[in-house]
Design a protein around this motif. Structure first.
Motif, PDB file in Angstrom:
ATOM      1  N   GLY A 133      24.174 -11.966  -9.061  1.00 37.86           N
ATOM      2  CA  GLY A 133      24.716 -13.268  -8.704  1.00 37.86           C
ATOM      3  C   GLY A 133      23.750 -14.048  -7.839  1.00 37.86           C
ATOM      4  N   MET A 134      24.091 -15.320  -7.609  1.00 42.14           N
ATOM      5  CA  MET A 134      23.224 -16.177  -6.816  1.00 42.14           C
ATOM      6  C   MET A 134      23.355 -15.820  -5.329  1.00 42.14           C
ATOM      7  N   ARG A 135      22.300 -16.115  -4.580  1.00 42.05           N
ATOM      8  CA  ARG A 135      22.368 -15.940  -3.144  1.00 42.05           C
ATOM      9  C   ARG A 135      23.172 -17.087  -2.546  1.00 42.05           C
ATOM     10  N   LEU A 136      23.948 -16.795  -1.510  1.00 40.53           N
ATOM     11  CA  LEU A 136      24.716 -17.802  -0.807  1.00 40.53           C
ATOM     12  C   LEU A 136      24.097 -18.053   0.562  1.00 40.53           C
ATOM     13  N   ALA A 137      23.786 -19.300   0.846  1.00 41.79           N
ATOM     14  CA  ALA A 137      23.266 -19.686   2.155  1.00 41.79           C
ATOM     15  C   ALA A 137      24.137 -20.809   2.686  1.00 41.79           C
ATOM     16  N   TYR A 138      24.491 -20.715   3.961  1.00 47.85           N
ATOM     17  CA  TYR A 138      25.404 -21.677   4.576  1.00 47.85           C
ATOM     18  C   TYR A 138      24.603 -22.573   5.519  1.00 47.85           C
ATOM     19  N   VAL A 139      24.567 -23.866   5.187  1.00 47.90           N
ATOM     20  CA  VAL A 139      23.661 -24.801   5.849  1.00 47.90           C
ATOM     21  C   VAL A 139      24.493 -25.836   6.602  1.00 47.90           C
ATOM     22  N   THR A 140      24.332 -25.866   7.925  1.00 46.11           N
ATOM     23  CA  THR A 140      25.175 -26.744   8.735  1.00 46.11           C
ATOM     24  C   THR A 140      24.367 -27.570   9.724  1.00 46.11           C
ATOM     25  N   ALA A 175      25.023 -16.047  14.129  1.00 46.54           N
ATOM     26  CA  ALA A 175      25.877 -14.855  14.213  1.00 46.54           C
ATOM     27  C   ALA A 175      27.341 -15.246  14.380  1.00 46.54           C
ATOM     28  N   THR A 176      27.605 -16.269  15.194  1.00 47.32           N
ATOM     29  CA  THR A 176      28.972 -16.723  15.403  1.00 47.32           C
ATOM     30  C   THR A 176      29.544 -17.331  14.131  1.00 47.32           C
ATOM     31  N   VAL A 177      28.741 -18.134  13.441  1.00 46.48           N
ATOM     32  CA  VAL A 177      29.196 -18.736  12.184  1.00 46.48           C
ATOM     33  C   VAL A 177      29.481 -17.653  11.147  1.00 46.48           C
ATOM     34  N   ALA A 178      28.579 -16.689  11.025  1.00 48.57           N
ATOM     35  CA  ALA A 178      28.769 -15.611  10.057  1.00 48.57           C
ATOM     36  C   ALA A 178      30.029 -14.808  10.356  1.00 48.57           C
ATOM     37  N   ALA A 179      30.307 -14.571  11.638  1.00 42.29           N
ATOM     38  CA  ALA A 179      31.512 -13.840  12.014  1.00 42.29           C
ATOM     39  C   ALA A 179      32.767 -14.615  11.628  1.00 42.29           C
ATOM     40  N   HIS A 180      32.735 -15.927  11.817  1.00 45.64           N
ATOM     41  CA  HIS A 180      33.862 -16.768  11.418  1.00 45.64           C
ATOM     42  C   HIS A 180      34.078 -16.689   9.913  1.00 45.64           C
ATOM     43  N   LEU A 183      37.282 -15.068   7.487  1.00 48.43           N
ATOM     44  CA  LEU A 183      37.979 -15.780   6.425  1.00 48.43           C
ATOM     45  C   LEU A 183      37.900 -15.049   5.091  1.00 48.43           C
ATOM     46  N   GLY A 184      37.065 -14.004   5.029  1.00 48.54           N
ATOM     47  CA  GLY A 184      36.877 -13.280   3.783  1.00 48.54           C
ATOM     48  C   GLY A 184      35.697 -13.754   2.969  1.00 48.54           C
ATOM     49  N   VAL A 185      34.915 -14.680   3.526  1.00 48.13           N
ATOM     50  CA  VAL A 185      33.748 -15.223   2.827  1.00 48.13           C
ATOM     51  C   VAL A 185      32.572 -14.280   3.007  1.00 48.13           C
ATOM     52  N   PRO A 186      31.861 -13.928   1.924  1.00 48.80           N
ATOM     53  CA  PRO A 186      30.698 -13.048   2.073  1.00 48.80           C
ATOM     54  C   PRO A 186      29.580 -13.743   2.844  1.00 48.80           C
ATOM     55  N   ALA A 187      29.254 -13.238   4.041  1.00 43.68           N
ATOM     56  CA  ALA A 187      28.235 -13.885   4.865  1.00 43.68           C
ATOM     57  C   ALA A 187      27.679 -12.904   5.880  1.00 43.68           C
ATOM     58  N   GLU A 188      26.366 -13.005   6.100  1.00 41.96           N
ATOM     59  CA  GLU A 188      25.677 -12.282   7.156  1.00 41.96           C
ATOM     60  C   GLU A 188      24.917 -13.288   8.001  1.00 41.96           C
ATOM     61  N   GLU A 189      24.483 -12.870   9.164  1.00 42.21           N
ATOM     62  CA  GLU A 189      23.795 -13.782  10.069  1.00 42.21           C
ATOM     63  C   GLU A 189      22.610 -14.475   9.412  1.00 42.21           C
ATOM     64  N   ALA A 190      21.848 -13.730   8.607  1.00 45.15           N
ATOM     65  CA  ALA A 190      20.661 -14.295   7.962  1.00 45.15           C
ATOM     66  C   ALA A 190      21.004 -15.326   6.900  1.00 45.15           C
ATOM     67  N   ASP A 191      22.273 -15.395   6.494  1.00 47.72           N
ATOM     68  CA  ASP A 191      22.691 -16.345   5.468  1.00 47.72           C
ATOM     69  C   ASP A 191      23.000 -17.722   6.046  1.00 47.72           C
ATOM     70  N   ARG A 195      13.418 -27.932   4.546  1.00 53.57           N
ATOM     71  CA  ARG A 195      12.284 -27.004   4.670  1.00 53.57           C
ATOM     72  C   ARG A 195      12.715 -25.718   5.354  1.00 53.57           C
ATOM     73  N   GLU A 196      13.479 -25.831   6.434  1.00 51.00           N
ATOM     74  CA  GLU A 196      13.947 -24.649   7.156  1.00 51.00           C
ATOM     75  C   GLU A 196      14.786 -23.756   6.242  1.00 51.00           C
ATOM     76  N   THR A 197      15.635 -24.383   5.443  1.00 49.95           N
ATOM     77  CA  THR A 197      16.511 -23.632   4.551  1.00 49.95           C
ATOM     78  C   THR A 197      15.708 -22.877   3.499  1.00 49.95           C
ATOM     79  N   VAL A 198      14.739 -23.543   2.904  1.00 43.16           N
ATOM     80  CA  VAL A 198      13.930 -22.901   1.863  1.00 43.16           C
ATOM     81  C   VAL A 198      13.090 -21.774   2.454  1.00 43.16           C
ATOM     82  N   ILE A 199      12.526 -21.983   3.643  1.00 50.32           N
ATOM     83  CA  ILE A 199      11.729 -20.938   4.291  1.00 50.32           C
ATOM     84  C   ILE A 199      12.582 -19.701   4.548  1.00 50.32           C
ATOM     85  N   ARG A 200      13.785 -19.906   5.065  1.00 40.58           N
ATOM     86  CA  ARG A 200      14.633 -18.772   5.458  1.00 40.58           C
ATOM     87  C   ARG A 200      15.282 -18.067   4.269  1.00 40.58           C
ATOM     88  N   THR A 201      15.537 -18.790   3.173  1.00 34.45           N
ATOM     89  CA  THR A 201      16.200 -18.165   2.031  1.00 34.45           C
ATOM     90  C   THR A 201      15.240 -17.723   0.944  1.00 34.45           C
TER      91      THR A 201
END
Length: 371
Positions: A71-78, A86-91, A95-103, A235-241
């Motif tokens: 499947g595709m990678r999921l990245a959360y951009v805010t 880490a706080t966003v990923a924990a939230h 909620l049941g959303v697949p997420a890790e701090e690096a995402d 740019r930050e998003t592409v570098i990190r993902t």
């Protein structure tokens, strides 16, 4: 790079979007959650899009993504710089959303990189920080030292949303430093943010306070801004993902879709947030998405093609749309989203490089999308 000619219609895709793109760059508020709770269908759709779910919520198999069937990678951009990844990923996890701090990628991370890479800011420099924990953590990760006074000899000033408890004195320190010629940065300039009680002032409002307080200068400065829709965030998003073929997914035309346009990548607008049918039909070129769907289930299906021309009418599914003398006209029946896609083609073609001013209320009411 952004496309050279204005988009005149949404595009079709024979493949499910989670198969056609390697990474979804997802906005959060209005897309994944609203008021702190998951948007309907978001959890199941994201699980399926990432290959963790068995079905897509519409009864078909999913998860055959571009990453070896995972499947595709999921990245959360805010643009919200207050919370740490880490706080966003924990939230999201709650909620049941697949997420890790690096995402999670935030505008705090993007502006911290912008400051650290500025030739005028020495390595390990002091930075006067007006913002929350997310911004302070991002600066520390770049080896920058946070200070709180204009008298602490800062090499830069940075503003990021710090929550409703932001102190007025902190804005005063920022204004004093900027008035002394210290380089000025901002995580983003969103004037408002949604809250559980309504619309509240965002970081852009705090930036305006400093801008007003430095108008006395002969050449009043402007902050260097990192957040969506500007290139540093992309740019930050592409570098990190490491995304090679990303799809921006958002609910706002002026940040999510414009940011995708500025970065030269495709976008999916979902109608679970702030954008309504009238705003979409009146969108100028930089705000026109590649695809439109109701919600995140749109990641798990193909997208219908819009056919036809202005003279004969634009067709999608069972609908046909034309631009009349004073109003957009719609004929047919079927899926309301197909009707909206046909209307977009009629409106955007009529508008060209501008915005469509034709009345659309009758057509949108017929689709149940008048707001």
């Amino acid at each position: 790079m952004p496309q050279e000619t204005p988009r005149s219609r949404t595009e079709g895709s024979e493949r499910a979007l989670n198969e056609a793109y390697d990474t979804a760059l997802l906005d959060l508020d209005g897309v994944v959650y609203a008021g702190g709770e998951a948007v309907p269908h978001a959890v199941a759709s994201l699980e399926a899009a990432s290959g963790r779910g068995a079905q897509d919520g519409r009864g078909t198999s999913a998860g055959r993504g571009t990453q070896g069937g995972r499947g595709m990678r999921l990245a959360y951009v805010t643009n919200n710089a207050a919370r740490t990844p880490a706080t966003v990923a924990a939230h999201l996890t709650r909620l049941g959303v697949p997420a890790e701090e690096a995402d999670v990628i935030t505008s705090a991370q993007a502006v911290a990189r912008l400051i650290a890479e500025d030739p005028g800011v020495p390595e390990g420099a002091r930075v006067l920080c007006v913002g929350g924990e997310g911004l302070r953590v991002a600066l520390a990760e770049r080896g920058l030292r946070v200070v709180e006074s204009a008298d602490d000899d800062p090499a830069a000033v940075v503003q990021g949303y710090g929550g409703p408890q932001m102190e007025w004195g902190a804005l005063g320190e920022a204004a004093l430093a900027v008035g002394r010629g210290v380089p000025w940065f901002a995580s983003n300039t969103d004037l408002t943010i949604p809250s559980g009680r309504g619309i509240a002032p965002g970081n852009g409002a705090a930036v305006e306070v400093v801008r007003i307080a430095t108008r006395w200068m002969r050449n009043p400065p402007e902050p260097r801004v990192a957040g969506k829709p500007l290139p540093p965030m992309h740019r930050e998003t592409v570098i990190r993902t490491g995304a090679r073929h990303p799809l921006v997914v958002g609910d706002r035309l002026d940040t999510d879709i414009e940011g995708a346009h500025a970065g030269g990548v495709d976008s999916l607008l979902v109608l679970t947030g702030v954008t309504d049918g009238h705003q979409l039909l009146a969108a100028p070129p930089a705000h026109r998405p590649t695809y439109v769907d109701r919600d995140l289930r749109g990641l798990l299906t193909g997208q219908p093609e819009v056919t036809g021309e202005a003279e004969s009418g634009f067709r999608c599914g069972g609908w046909s749309a034309t631009a009349g003398a004073d109003a957009l006209e719609l004929d047919g029946d079927g899926d309301p989203l197909d009707g909206l896609r046909a209307l977009c083609a009629a409106a955007w073609t009529a508008a060209g490089e501008g915005t469509c001013g034709l009345a659309a209320d009758t057509a949108l009411k017929r689709l149940g999308l008048a707001g």
